[in-house]
Each structure stands twice: as structure tokens, then as C-alpha cells.
Design a protein around this motif. Structure first.
Motif, short mmCIF file in Angstrom:
data_model
loop_
_atom_site.label_atom_id
_atom_site.label_comp_id
_atom_site.label_asym_id
_atom_site.label_seq_id
_atom_site.Cartn_x
_atom_site.Cartn_y
_atom_site.Cartn_z
N CYS A 89 0.91 -1.46 0.19
CA CYS A 89 -0.40 0.20 -0.09
C CYS A 89 0.82 1.36 0.34
CB CYS A 89 -1.20 0.51 1.48
SG CYS A 89 -1.74 -1.43 1.12
N LYS A 90 1.97 1.00 0.59
CA LYS A 90 2.60 2.62 0.77
C LYS A 90 3.52 2.49 -1.32
CE LYS A 90 5.79 3.02 4.73
NZ LYS A 90 6.57 2.70 5.88
N VAL A 93 0.92 3.99 -3.06
CA VAL A 93 0.59 5.17 -3.06
C VAL A 93 1.43 6.22 -3.26
CG1 VAL A 93 -0.23 7.63 -0.63
CG2 VAL A 93 -1.42 5.11 0.16
N GLU A 94 2.46 5.76 -2.98
CA GLU A 94 3.77 6.62 -3.85
C GLU A 94 3.53 6.54 -4.69
OE1 GLU A 94 7.43 5.13 -2.22
OE2 GLU A 94 7.96 5.34 -3.74
N LYS A 98 -0.74 12.14 -7.42
CA LYS A 98 -0.84 12.55 -5.85
C LYS A 98 -2.18 12.90 -5.43
CE LYS A 98 1.27 16.64 -4.12
NZ LYS A 98 2.25 15.95 -3.31
N GLU A 101 -5.00 8.26 -1.80
CA GLU A 101 -4.35 7.71 -0.67
C GLU A 101 -4.19 6.98 0.25
OE1 GLU A 101 -4.31 11.16 2.67
OE2 GLU A 101 -3.63 12.39 0.48
N GLN A 102 -5.63 6.46 -0.32
CA GLN A 102 -6.67 4.75 0.99
C GLN A 102 -7.22 3.78 0.14
OE1 GLN A 102 -7.62 7.18 4.10
NE2 GLN A 102 -7.55 5.09 4.41
N ILE A 284 -8.45 2.87 -5.12
CA ILE A 284 -7.78 3.58 -4.30
C ILE A 284 -8.37 4.52 -4.15
CG2 ILE A 284 -5.23 4.99 -3.93
CD1 ILE A 284 -4.26 2.10 -5.85
N THR A 286 -9.39 9.18 -2.15
CA THR A 286 -8.95 10.01 -1.93
C THR A 286 -9.26 10.48 -0.41
OG1 THR A 286 -10.88 11.85 -2.64
CG2 THR A 286 -8.92 12.07 -3.86
N LYS A 287 -8.66 10.76 -0.03
CA LYS A 287 -9.22 10.49 1.51
C LYS A 287 -10.27 11.14 2.06
CE LYS A 287 -7.78 11.47 6.22
NZ LYS A 287 -8.50 10.81 6.85
#
Ligand SMILES: *Cc1c(COP(=O)(O)O)cnc(C)c1O
Length: 426
Positions: A89-90, A93-94, A98, A101-102, A284, A286-287
Motif C-alpha cells: 500500500c505504501k 500511494v507513492e 497525487k 491515498e486510501q 484507491i 482520496t481521503k
């Protein structure tokens, strides 16, 4: 191998039990080669449906699988976490655009799409708005489960078979301007009109960015995607991008949406995620979307498959992401694209060919007549390559490690079969 048993009892993808075609027995695979039981080596032109991007039997991926299976093949993901999931998951996200992040891990591409649609529905429910329609494109493909199928091209996936059960969504005309053509603003008009009339009931727009895969191998202009993003923003709609086929370098960018510099609200990935080793996918978001979903009546996202976050799959996927991060995929896909650009246009001289197109490590030959699957498959195997066309589309998405001489072998084989009458139906 007991091929008779296979033919009699084993159901292969999209096949008939009344007149089953013979399958080719594979005994091993390494690099760009699939080895048949009789020892013949086939150059793989399919990456096992977009997935084996690093080639087969890769030492790094093998090592990751061996190390993880000796430690813990699986453990439930409810209330327990583990290093392979965190590492993966790291990386996701990377590597993804951009703002995303979830990460929600799922079992297959179709399930990742189901998850994305559920996220969008729960998002609007939490906001107190009843929205239950999705807007998508003709000629799209999003998977074989019901919700995924409901946003897949209605003719290709035969919605008529499931009438009364399958939800009905809104389909806009697919873009006609090719990736390399001059942008034609008329392309977006149908989608624009459909949004204008229906935006109040639409939860999200879902589509495949830049390349429509299994629905027709159409490669379209980035400006189209830019306009879609703008329209979603204008109406406050979510944009779901299905990068299950295009993700992880296939189109020459890490994600196809980068061709248009567009960031979705929800992104689906799968296929190449584990380098083709096993099934795993991810949705994946967004927050903002995630937190809105969780602020609703349920207080959480309502999904959790048994094998969610399977450590073995995560460990291999994580190793596959490390290989991508080394960056060779860029020159590799660029070189494959150069081979396509150099060799595919000559095929247009054959009157059976309607169009050739390519982008990154995707090459397509569209014919005027549909192929005779059994005959053409046999001729490809006789020429030492593995290419599996459908309908009027002979297409290649070879492993990134393929070299120029491998690509030439694939295209030479296509050049040969298009001259053979019995490889085509009238
Ligand atoms: C293959 C594919 C899916 C479905 O994935 P499965 O793993 O087969 O369920 C969804 N969307 C796209 C764009 C695909 O190419």
C-alpha cells in the motif's frame, strides 16, 4: 496431460461445452516464453492478459513468494495487519497520482470495480443524495461480475441476457479521435449532453483512460479524458478510472491517466499488480471520498472479502512494484512502441487489414473479417508465438522484457496469418 478430460469437464473462459475447442497444454514458462508439453517454446504476445509484465518465472518475484509462503501464506485482514500489505500500500500511494491515498485491497479486477461503484454509491448516500446511475462509455470493459458488467458495453457483454436483473446505466458514445490524431471537439458532445440531462442522478463517471481494452482495443485522445475530468468537476461528480489493463507502465506512462494529466477520485488497478503471479487488485481513493463514505449511516465502507489483503499476493505484488520502481519499464515500453511504429504500418498493405494502432507496449491489428479462432490459434502456435485474437482484433501486449527480435517474431507471424484465407470467417 489428459486433454480429453480437460475438453470434457473443464470450463475455460468464454467457451462452449457443446463444441469445446482444444486447449494447448503449457508445462512451464520463463521470461517471454511459454513452454508447451511437447517442448515447443512460444514467444508470449499477451502477458497472460496484460498481467505478466516482467515475464514469467522471475527470480525476484519467485523469491518474494517463497519467502512469504514459509512465513505465512494467509491470515485474515479483519483486525490483523501485516508487513506485505503495508509495503504494497505504501508503494501504491507513492506511485499513483497525487491525492490518491486510501487503499482498499480486493481479489480481482472485477471486484475492484464493484468496490469502486459501491464507494461512489455510499459517498452520495452519506451526503444525503439519492444517486444510483453511472455514466460510462460504449465499447468499454470493466469485468464480468454483475455491477462491473452493467457498465461494460451492453452489446459486447450481451446485457439482453440479463434483462430485468442487471441495473441500467447511461452509455455515451466512445471517443473516435485516435491518440495520435488531431483532437476533434465533437468527440465529447454526446457525453456532455448526457451529463447535462442526467447529472443529478449520476453518482460517478467510470471509464478506461486512454485505452479501451477488451471492449475494442481503442486508443483515444488524451484531450477527451481532460474534458471528462472538467465536466465531472463542473457537476461535482466522482470520476472513477479503471486502470486494470493500462496501469503499471503498459501505455508508456506508469498510469494512462498521466497522458492527460488527470487525477481520478477513485482508481482501480489489478492485472499486472502481482506481475501476473496471482490474483489481486486494489481500489484507491482520496481521503475526502473515503472519509465521506465513512461518515454515512454505515459508519464504514461495507465490504470485506475473506482473502482480502492475502499476504502471499501482497508480498509478490510488493516485489513487482519494486521492479517497476527500478525504472526499466520506461525504456522497455518505449522500445516496444518503436518496434510497433516501425513494423505495424506495413501490414496496412494487406487488404484484409482495416487499421493498425499502438501505444506503449500495446499493438493492435484490426481486420475487416472476424478471425477463425481455432484456425488462427493453430497457425500462431505453429509459428512459435502465443497471440490470442478476438473478433476482428489481433492484438499484442507482450511482457516489458520482450526484445526487438521477439516483437518482430510476433508481427511476422501476424503478417503471415493475414494472408491465409482459412484463418478468417467471411
Ligand atoms: C480485465 C479487466 C477487468 C476485470 O478484471 P478481472 O481480474 O478479470 O476480474 C476490469 N477492467 C478492465 C479494464 C480490465 O481490462
Amino acid at each position: 496431460m489428459d486433454l480429453e478430460f480437460d475438453q470434457k469437464h473443464v470450463w475455460h473462459p468464454y467457451t462452449s461445452t457443446i463444441s469445446p475447442l482444444k486447449c494447448y497444454p503449457a508445462s512451464s514458462a520463463k521470461g517471454v516464453h511459454i513452454e508447451l508439453e511437447d517442448g515447443r517454446q512460444l514467444i508470449d504476445g499477451m502477458s497472460s492478459w496484460w498481467s505478466a509484465i516482467h515475464g514469467y518465472n522471475h527470480p525476484t518475484l519467485n523469491e518474494a513468494a517463497h519467502a512469504q509462503i514459509d512465513r505465512m501464506s494467509h491470515v485474515m485482514f479483519g483486525g490483523i495487519t501485516h508487513q506485505p500489505a503495508i509495503d504494497l500500500c505504501k508503494s501504491l500511494v507513492e506511485m499513483t497520482p497525487k491525492g490518491l491515498e486510501q487503499v482498499f485491497l480486493a481479489d480481482s479486477g472485477s471486484v475492484a470495480v464493484e468496490v469502486s461503484l459501491k464507494m461512489a454509491l455510499q459517498y452520495w448516500h452519506a451526503k444525503g443524495e439519492k444517486r444510483s446511475k453511472f455514466l460510462t462509455l460504449r465499447d468499454g470493459y470493466h469485468g464480468d461480475t454483475f455491477a462491473a458488467m452493467s457498465v461494460t458495453d451492453p452489446d459486447n457483454s450481451m446485457h439482453s441476457l440479463y434483462k430485468g436483473f442487471l441495473p441500467e446505466h447511461i452509455f455515451a458514445t466512445s471517443p473516435n479521435t485516435g491518440f495520435w490524431d488531431n483532437w476533434n471537439p465533437e468527440d465529447i458532445e454526446d457525453l456532455e449532453h448526457k451529463l447535462e440531462h442526467n447529472h443529478k442522478e449520476v453518482a460517478a463517471v467510470i471509464l478506461e483512460p486512454i485505452v479501451q481494452g477488451a471492449g475494442g482495443m481503442r486508443i483515444y485522445h488524451p484531450e477527451y479524458l481532460k474534458r471528462v475530468r472538467k465536466l465531472c468537476d463542473q457537476y461535482g461528480l466522482l470520476l472513477i478510472l479503471d486502470e486494470i489493463a493500462t496501469g503499471f507502465g503498459r501505455t508508456g506512462k506508469l498510469f494512462a491517466c498521466e497522458h492527460a494529466e488527470v487525477v481520478p477520485d477513485i482508481l482501480c488497478v489489478g492485472k499486472a499488480l502481482t506481475g501476473g503471479y496471482m490474483t489481486l487488485s486494489a481500489t484507491i481513493t482520496t481521503k475526502h471520498v473515503a472519509d465521506t463514505v465513512c461518515s454515512g449511516e454505515a459508519g464504514c465502507f461495507m465490504h470485506g472479502p475473506t482473502f482480502m489483503g492475502n499476504p502471499l499476493a501482497c508480498a509478490v505484488a510488493s516485489a513487482s512494484m519494486s521492479l517497476l520502481k527500478q525504472g526499466n519499464w520506461k525504456s522497455q515500453t518505449h522500445n516496444i512502441e518503436s518496434s510497433f511504429a516501425r513494423l505495424l504500418p506495413a501490414l496496412l498493405q494487406n487488404e484484409r487489414v482495416r487499421d493498425v494502432r499502438w501505444l506503449g507496449a500495446i499493438g493492435v491489428v484490426e481486420t475487416k473479417q472476424p478471425v477463425n479462432m481455432e484456425a488462427i490459434q493453430k497457425r500462431f502456435v505453429e509459428q512459435g508465438v502465443w497471440i490470442r485474437p478476438f473478433g476482428k482484433l489481433i492484438y499484442m501486449m507482450p511482457p516489458f522484457i520482450s526484445e526487438a527480435h521477439h516483437i518482430k517474431r510476433l508481427i511476422d507471424a501476424i503478417a503471415q496469418v493475414i494472408t491465409e484465407d482459412d484463418c478468417f470467417l467471411d
